[in-house]
Design a protein around this motif. Structure first.
Motif, PDB file in Angstrom:
ATOM      1  N   UNK A 131       0.727  -1.691   0.026  1.00 34.38           N
ATOM      2  CA  UNK A 131       0.120  -0.095   0.143  1.00 34.38           C
ATOM      3  C   UNK A 131       0.572   1.504   0.281  1.00 34.38           C
ATOM      4  N   UNK A 132       0.507   2.175  -0.481  1.00 33.11           N
ATOM      5  CA  UNK A 132       0.990   3.623  -0.412  1.00 33.11           C
ATOM      6  C   UNK A 132       0.339   4.591   0.968  1.00 33.11           C
ATOM      7  N   UNK A 133      -0.075   3.697   1.416  1.00 35.98           N
ATOM      8  CA  UNK A 133      -0.919   4.932   2.260  1.00 35.98           C
ATOM      9  C   UNK A 133      -0.138   4.467   3.833  1.00 35.98           C
ATOM     10  N   UNK A 134       0.257   5.204   4.566  1.00 29.28           N
ATOM     11  CA  UNK A 134       1.643   5.191   5.284  1.00 29.28           C
ATOM     12  C   UNK A 134       1.082   4.401   6.349  1.00 29.28           C
ATOM     13  N   UNK A 135      -0.454   4.748   6.760  1.00 32.34           N
ATOM     14  CA  UNK A 135      -0.887   4.705   8.352  1.00 32.34           C
ATOM     15  C   UNK A 135      -1.254   2.583   8.031  1.00 32.34           C
ATOM     16  N   UNK A 136      -1.560   1.748   6.671  1.00 35.90           N
ATOM     17  CA  UNK A 136      -1.123   0.889   6.491  1.00 35.90           C
ATOM     18  C   UNK A 136      -0.143  -0.536   6.880  1.00 35.90           C
ATOM     19  N   UNK A 137      -0.794  -1.613   7.445  1.00 34.31           N
ATOM     20  CA  UNK A 137       0.654  -2.154   8.157  1.00 34.31           C
ATOM     21  C   UNK A 137       1.875  -2.268   6.990  1.00 34.31           C
ATOM     22  N   UNK A 138       1.001  -2.941   5.634  1.00 31.38           N
ATOM     23  CA  UNK A 138       2.009  -3.111   4.270  1.00 31.38           C
ATOM     24  C   UNK A 138       2.803  -2.296   4.217  1.00 31.38           C
ATOM     25  N   UNK A 139       2.612  -0.546   3.970  1.00 30.76           N
ATOM     26  CA  UNK A 139       3.247   0.161   3.397  1.00 30.76           C
ATOM     27  C   UNK A 139       4.796   0.096   4.995  1.00 30.76           C
ATOM     28  N   UNK A 140       3.974   0.075   6.114  1.00 31.84           N
ATOM     29  CA  UNK A 140       4.866   0.264   7.237  1.00 31.84           C
ATOM     30  C   UNK A 140       6.090  -1.266   7.517  1.00 31.84           C
ATOM     31  N   UNK A 158       3.302 -12.091   2.423  1.00 30.67           N
ATOM     32  CA  UNK A 158       1.181 -11.851   2.025  1.00 30.67           C
ATOM     33  C   UNK A 158       0.450 -10.924   2.696  1.00 30.67           C
ATOM     34  N   UNK A 159       0.055  -9.461   2.137  1.00 31.92           N
ATOM     35  CA  UNK A 159      -0.681  -8.912   3.267  1.00 31.92           C
ATOM     36  C   UNK A 159      -2.136  -9.326   2.247  1.00 31.92           C
ATOM     37  N   UNK A 160      -2.477 -10.036   2.383  1.00 28.70           N
ATOM     38  CA  UNK A 160      -4.286 -10.267   1.687  1.00 28.70           C
ATOM     39  C   UNK A 160      -5.221 -10.824   2.369  1.00 28.70           C
TER      40      UNK A 160
END
Length: 151
Positions: free
Chosen positions: A27-36, A80-82
């Protein structure tokens, strides 16, 4: 307790021997775990390829996002972030592409996909987060543990 049967030494060995990681569901959203998590892995020296068809071509953490796992090769590990019901597709692609391991994030559980991956010889981490495991195992704050500079 994690849903896999891996020991601390197994996780430590996997983190030390891995170099190239595809993050499926980036994700390109900083609040998402996958971004972090992707940023954390990049900061530790891993070559991370974000995978998300909606963001293909966008640069995240210094790497171009690709549309499919097939575009992320070569790779060692697929993170995997699904949703659990969608994880099997990524696991099957990881098997077909010759990954050495799949890592299903916290809350991502698919025993059937895990069984297919294990039968194909892959290491399967399930219902864990590499950021949490890194800290829990006391791994170094920077750099991939066990790797030589420039490796």
């Amino acid at each position: 307790m994690a849903a896999d049967d891996l020991s601390d030494d197994d996780i430590r060995t996997l983190l030390r021997s891995t170099r190239r990681i595809a993050v499926v569901g980036a994700s390109d959203r900083p609040e998402r775990a996958s971004f972090g998590v992707a940023g954390f892995l990049v900061a530790r020296g891993y070559a991370v390829t974000p995978v998300n068809p909606m963001l293909a071509g966008k640069v995240l953490h210094g790497a171009e996002t690709v549309a499919s796992l097939e575009d992320a090769t070569p790779l060692d590990l697929v993170d995997v972030f699904r949703r659990s019901e969608q994880a099997g597709e990524a696991v099957d692609a990881a098997i077909a592409l010759g990954a050495r391991a799949v890592w299903l994030q916290l809350g991502v559980l698919d025993q059937a996909a895990a069984g297919r991956a294990r039968a194909a010889g892959l290491v399967v981490v399930m219902d864990r987060c590499p950021v949490i495991e890194w800290g829990r195992l006391g791994l170094p704050k920077a750099g991939v543990p066990g790797s030589a500079p420039g490796a």
